[in-house]
Design a protein around this motif. Structure first.
Motif, short mmCIF file in Angstrom:
data_model
loop_
_atom_site.label_atom_id
_atom_site.label_comp_id
_atom_site.label_asym_id
_atom_site.label_seq_id
_atom_site.Cartn_x
_atom_site.Cartn_y
_atom_site.Cartn_z
N THR A 44 25.59 86.23 86.50
CA THR A 44 26.22 85.92 85.23
C THR A 44 27.59 85.27 85.38
OG1 THR A 44 27.14 88.15 85.14
CG2 THR A 44 25.04 87.79 84.03
N ALA A 45 28.29 85.50 86.48
CA ALA A 45 29.64 84.95 86.65
C ALA A 45 29.66 83.42 86.65
CB ALA A 45 30.28 85.51 87.92
N PRO A 46 28.81 82.73 87.44
CA PRO A 46 28.87 81.26 87.40
C PRO A 46 28.43 80.70 86.05
CG PRO A 46 27.25 81.98 89.03
CD PRO A 46 27.90 83.20 88.46
N ARG A 47 27.48 81.35 85.41
CA ARG A 47 27.02 80.88 84.10
C ARG A 47 28.12 81.05 83.05
NH1 ARG A 47 21.70 79.96 82.98
NH2 ARG A 47 21.14 81.11 84.85
N LEU A 48 28.84 82.17 83.12
CA LEU A 48 29.95 82.40 82.20
C LEU A 48 31.07 81.40 82.47
CD1 LEU A 48 31.11 84.23 79.97
CD2 LEU A 48 32.05 85.66 81.79
N PHE A 49 31.35 81.12 83.74
CA PHE A 49 32.35 80.13 84.11
C PHE A 49 32.02 78.77 83.50
CE2 PHE A 49 33.62 76.72 87.01
CZ PHE A 49 34.98 76.92 87.08
N LEU A 50 30.76 78.36 83.63
CA LEU A 50 30.34 77.07 83.08
C LEU A 50 30.45 77.03 81.57
CD1 LEU A 50 27.28 76.19 85.33
CD2 LEU A 50 29.52 75.10 85.32
#
Length: 140
Positions: A127-133
């Motif tokens: 979820t971290a990279p998706r939230l970053f994007l």
């Protein structure tokens, strides 16, 4: 329901009915207790991540092409007669200069966001990279 008293303790005998097991998961056998259960929506998230990566590549190409074509544009615009001509470049107008600079920034952001999109393809449940994007796409 019957109650029985043994040395100061009260035991209540209850028979299990279908209503009391409703909504509970069935017990697993010991051989299936260590089975890895894959979430059902992992493939859907991977498909969305692949689509996101493809759209980022398309946007990168379009933004880079627009920035290059606008930055290198050099046109002659005729004004009333053939002898009097006006030369227009993107530097002549502030709006065109802003357009080229903003497209260059968008191109840079899209280029830097591609690795995060690849991480979302490889690990679709992260979820971290998706939230970053999502956050940085909203900002830009």
């Amino acid at each position: 329901m019957a109650t029985a008293e043994k040395s100061g303790e009260i035991a209540i005998n209850m028979s299990e009915t279908k209503a009391s097991t409703k909504g509970k998961a069935p017990l697993l056998n010991s051989s299936k207790a260590f089975a890895v259960v894959e979430p059902p929506n992992r493939g859907a998230k991977r498909g969305i991540a692949i689509g996101d990566f493809f759209l980022r590549l398309c946007a990168l190409g379009a933004a880079l092409g627009a920035a290059i074509s606008m930055g290198t544009a050099d046109q002659l615009l005729p004004f009333t007669t053939q002898f009097l001509q006006f030369e227009a470049q993107y530097d002549d107008f502030d709006a065109f200069r802003y357009f080229v600079i903003s497209l260059a920034m968008v191109t840079g952001y899209l280029l830097l966001s591609l690795p995060f999109s690849i991480v979302c393809i490889i690990r679709p449940l992260a979820t971290a990279p998706r939230l970053f994007l999502v956050i940085f796409d909203s900002v830009s």
